[in-house]
Design an enzyme around this catalytic site. Structure first.
Site, PDB file in Angstrom:
ATOM      1  N   ASP A   1       0.852  -1.172   0.000  1.00  0.00           N
ATOM      2  CA  ASP A   1       0.000   0.000   0.000  1.00  0.00           C
ATOM      3  C   ASP A   1       0.899   1.237   0.000  1.00  0.00           C
ATOM      4  O   ASP A   1       2.054   1.175   0.428  1.00  0.00           O
ATOM      5  CB  ASP A   1      -0.890  -0.031   1.247  1.00  0.00           C
TER       6      ASP A   1
ATOM      7  N   ASP B   1      -2.880  -0.946   5.854  1.00  0.00           N
ATOM      8  CA  ASP B   1      -3.266  -0.445   7.171  1.00  0.00           C
ATOM      9  C   ASP B   1      -4.759  -0.206   7.311  1.00  0.00           C
ATOM     10  O   ASP B   1      -5.238   0.059   8.398  1.00  0.00           O
ATOM     11  CB  ASP B   1      -2.522   0.850   7.498  1.00  0.00           C
TER      12      ASP B   1
ATOM     13  N   ASP C   1      -7.831  -3.079   3.148  1.00  0.00           N
ATOM     14  CA  ASP C   1      -6.722  -4.004   2.883  1.00  0.00           C
ATOM     15  C   ASP C   1      -6.960  -5.392   3.480  1.00  0.00           C
ATOM     16  O   ASP C   1      -6.256  -6.344   3.135  1.00  0.00           O
ATOM     17  CB  ASP C   1      -5.417  -3.442   3.463  1.00  0.00           C
TER      18      ASP C   1
END
Length: 868
Positions: free
Chosen positions: A336, A605, A609
């Site tokens: 990410d 986070d 996700d």
């Protein structure tokens, strides 16, 4: 009458309220709420198929090796060998407790998601604004939302007063999203639906009113819960390899026991007597105990735990022990962007003014402070939107006197931000009673209102804005005008403003990430950015970190929607960035990579996700900015949210794998020597050279502590320059298998010769003297042999005895324990041993060094053979 609508963001407020049969002022009536709750249920997440802790515990026994050990324990008990039965049972139960606890902790992702989405709601019911638990909301409810609230359900905005929402947990978007009431095209992607607020996101600025359009499992967070339930927690490479190894061991044990049982019956005069059958059962159990490395599961668990402790010291917290080794095996990291590669905070990066002078930059900075609704609190914290707080922080860094500036420029009015005009304005009066209007907003809109000497100058500013945008900046323009009298938005006409300059803001990369990416490259690990952010911003960050290849592709979520699985397979090997992706897309990406035999680690986070974190071979969540949902779905949590910590964890994972292989080689070599010794003795018609209690002692005590100490071996020199292991790679390569076979047979044949010698030399004595010699030599041979396994290539004299002092101590302690068994009367009786004379003891110690010298000699010969 329908009370549910598709694509509510594409409808006007009037159309939506009509289809939902609700009233913006009074809301729903109590009877309408009851009817809709019966139809739609409570506004909460549901899950199915949850296992109890007891069910998880009993599932640990559905394993071939465990089943074989259970049979061995039962047969030992039937033959009166209660010590053997108790020891085997303790091993089985301890392994089941450890395994069930790990699985139980790993099954809590949906539970965390439920906790995440339980806010309080302020709702209009029967004409009154009331506070209720969010789970009581239904489609059609009218809710009030304001700064600090957690959004209780998916809702369509019907009123917005500078409403800004932090959607980063859901979409990955690093900046707060400005919300409006304007309808959007039906095909608008999730991250761009500016008239929708989503359950689980938070209001960071402003206030508003919205009509609920989805509750429970129909919300975006509910759809994520569904994806979590559908996601499969991947089997790690180590688990897969150990499972395959277990199957081979079990098959070999069953085959060997069957051969020995039949051979023994054939040799007997009365093969079907109870005495003969009982004796052959006992021999078969002894063979099974010798063949099965009972301590291996515990040793692997402890070795993984040691690796987890070392990782914890390096800020990587392990939630599932098997992930320790799995991270060392990954060859793809899907990372990410927001909060992982970047710092998840906006900072001013560029100040561009007409004459580029310090005074002009100072004027631009001061104007951005005046046209700003953020506040500096007493504790020094700044409250407000992310963009405006960044402007205040930049002014403080440039030593702007905020209090003096605000006092000298008293605000007398404000034109709030509007999503239609994309600007805000504030009106100020200075100490000389002059009135000044400062305007801040989208640069393309503000340029239309500014005056320039000619069109070339206007075009030049457009190019500057474009350049900053392409570099991943968020760009604001600031302008001003002096005005006497009442000022309204209608006074903002083309060519009326003086442009003070433009400000570029960026979510900066973490300074240590670039070095971490380079280490990943040298370790053969590919890094892919998977983000909900814009492609331009993602590309700028990727270029700054230098992890894109020249032919790397950038694919958006919209493009993914149109791709067939075959098309994705053909592209995924080249993609460096996936931008504007949804949780569904992230899951799709991980599965596509796994389908190409990649071992995938996914970092993240946010709530968005979680499904991909669970699906990945290794899920890595952020400990500081990460949500509870992402942490529960992940295998590893980074305590410092530092991408560089992943590299440290990869190194530790590779160390753990190396050490586990060394322990497996040691235990299998030792067990092979015991099995071969028993087989040879039985086939030759000799008495059993070892009893079951001897085998258990060797496998659990003499072998166990050295194998455990191998978990403390330091990393090999070339560890981070090796290519990652393939998913299909076996735990034991042909070379290692040959080494196990050679060492096992060498120890077995040495002990068989000693057994034959002792039986022939002392026929008048019982078998205890011969059995004592074999028991001592086999045990000590294995203890010396483990020293040579500290490295498969580096000689022991170069490795050094004290670089792993724990192993040295374990070997010494093991030898001393073997000697104590010979000379302590109580232990002699339990283990059916007799004492050896001092010359016999030294002779046994000397013979026991043969396997160690053989291994060290092979280390010297092997490089020459490979060279030739």
């Amino acid at each position: 009458m329908p009370i549910k609508t598709s694509a509510p963001w594409s409808q006007t407020v009037e159309e939506l309220t009509s289809s939902l049969n609700t009233d913006l002022k009074s809301g729903l009536t109590k009877s309408e709420v009851n009817t809709r709750q019966e139809k739609f249920g409570l506004n909460q997440l549901t899950s199915k198929g949850e296992r109890t802790l007891l069910q998880v515990f009993f599932s640990q026994f559905a394993d071939l090796m465990v089943g074989l050990l259970l049979v061995a324990a039962i047969v030992s008990g039937l033959n009166g060998e209660w010590i053997d039965t108790i020891l085997i049972s303790i091993i089985i139960i301890m392994d089941a407790i450890v395994g069930s606890w790990q699985e139980w902790k790993a099954d809590n992702a949906v539970a965390a998601l439920k906790k995440f989405s339980r806010p309080i709601a302020h709702v209009h019911r029967d004409g009154h604004l009331t506070e209720i638990p969010a789970e009581e909301l239904v489609p059609g409810d009218i809710i009030a939302i304001r700064a600090g609230d957690l959004v209780p359900a998916d809702a369509r905005v019907v009123k917005s007063a500078s409403l800004e929402v932090d959607e980063s947990p859901l979409t990955g978007e690093s900046l707060p999203v400005e919300k409006s009431t304007d309808p959007l095209p039906a095909e608008t992607p999730l991250a761009d639906r500016t008239c929708i607020v989503h359950s689980g996101t938070s209001i960071v600025y402003g206030s508003g009113k919205a009509v609920v359009v989805a509750t429970g499992m129909e919300t975006q967070i509910g759809q994520i819960a569904t994806l979590l339930a559908e996601s499969e927690a991947g089997v790690t490479p180590l688990q897969h390899r150990l499972k395959a190894l277990n199957h081979w061991i079990v098959l070999a044990v069953i085959f060997s026991c069957a051969v020995i049982f039949v051979a023994g019956l054939v040799q007997e005069n009365d093969p079907w007597s109870s005495k003969t059958l009982s004796r052959m059962l006992l021999i078969s159990v002894s063979l099974a105990v010798a063949a099965i490395p009972e301590g291996l599961p515990a040793i692997i668990t402890i070795t993984l735990a040691l690796g987890a402790q070392r990782m914890a010291k390096r800020k990587a917290m392990i939630r599932q022990l098997s992930a320790v080794e799995a991270l060392g095996s990954v060859n793809v990291i899907c990372s990410d962007k927001t909060g992982t590669l970047t710092q998840n905070k906006m900072v001013v990066s560029d100040l561009v003014t007409p004459d580029e002078s310090d005074s002009a930059r100072q004027a631009l900075m001061e104007a951005s402070v005046l046209c700003n609704n953020s506040q500096v609190l007493e504790d020094g914290q700044i409250s407000g939107s992310g963009t405006e707080t960044a402007l205040i922080k930049a002014a403080i860094d440039r030593e702007v006197d905020l209090a003096g500036l605000l006092a000298a420029n008293r605000r007398t009015g404000e034109i709030p931000f509007s999503s239609a005009t994309k600007r805000m304005a504030t009106i100020h009066v200075d100490s000389q009673s002059r009135q000044r209007v400062i305007v801040k907003g989208a640069p393309d809109q503000l340029l239309e209102l500014c005056r320039f000497e000619n069109e070339d100058e206007r075009e030049e500013w457009s190019n500057k804005i474009q350049n900053l945008t392409e570099q991943g900046r968020r760009v604001l323009a600031v302008a001003q005008v002096e005005h006497d009298g009442q000022f309204t938005d209608s006074h903002l006409q083309p060519n009326t403003l003086e442009l003070l300059g433009i400000i570029g803001l960026i979510d900066p990369v973490r300074p240590e990430v670039r070095g971490a990416v380079e280490v990943c490259k040298s370790a053969g690990i590919r890094t892919i950015m998977v983000t909900g952010d814009h492609p331009g911003t993602a590309t700028a960050i990727a270029n700054e970190l230098n992890f894109l290849n020249e032919d790397a592709e950038v694919i958006t979520g919209a493009q993914l929607e149109t791709m067939s699985p075959e098309e994705l397979d053909s592209h995924i090997g080249k993609v460096g960035i996936f931008a504007r992706v949804t949780p569904k897309h992230k899951l799709q990406i991980v599965r596509a990579l796994q389908a190409q035999n990649s071992l995938v680690a996914m970092t993240g986070d946010g709530v968005n996700d979680a499904p991909a974190l669970k699906q990945a071979d290794v899920g890595v969540a952020m400990g500081i900015t990460g949500t509870d949902v992402s942490k529960e779905a992940a295998n590893i949590v980074l305590a410092d949210d530092n991408f560089a910590t992943i590299v440290s964890a990869v190194e530790e994972g590779r160390v753990v794998y190396d050490n586990i292989v060394k322990a497996v080689v040691y235990l299998l070599s030792a067990n092979l020597s015991e099995v071969a010794l028993l087989l040879f003795a039985i086939l030759l018609g000799l008495p059993l050279p070892l009893l079951t209690i001897h085998l258990l002692w060797i496998n659990l005590v003499t072998d166990g502590f050295p194998a455990l100490a191998l978990g403390f071996e330091p990393p090999e020199r070339d560890l981070m320059r090796r290519a990652p292991r393939e998913r299909s790679e076996k735990l034991l390569t042909p070379g290692i298998l040959w080494g196990i076979l050679s060492a096992g047979m060498l120890m077995a044949l040495t002990c068989l010769c000693l057994f034959l010698f002792e039986l022939g030399a002392t026929p008048e004595t019982n078998e205890d003297k011969a059995r004592t010699t074999v028991f001592f030599v086999l045990s000590v041979s294995q203890l010396f042999y483990v020293c040579g396994l500290r490295s498969f290539s580096t000689p022991l004299h170069q490795t050094g005895l004290m670089t792993n002092w724990r192993l040295t101590c374990a070997v010494i302690a093991g030898v001393l324990m073997q000697i104590s068994l010979l000379y302590v009367p109580g232990l002699q009786k339990i283990f059916h041993l007799v004492p050896l004379s001092i010359p016999e003891l030294f002779l046994c110690l000397t013979v026991s060094t043969i396997p160690l010298f053989a291994v060290e000699a092979w280390k010297q010969i092997r490089p020459r053979l490979l060279k030739n």
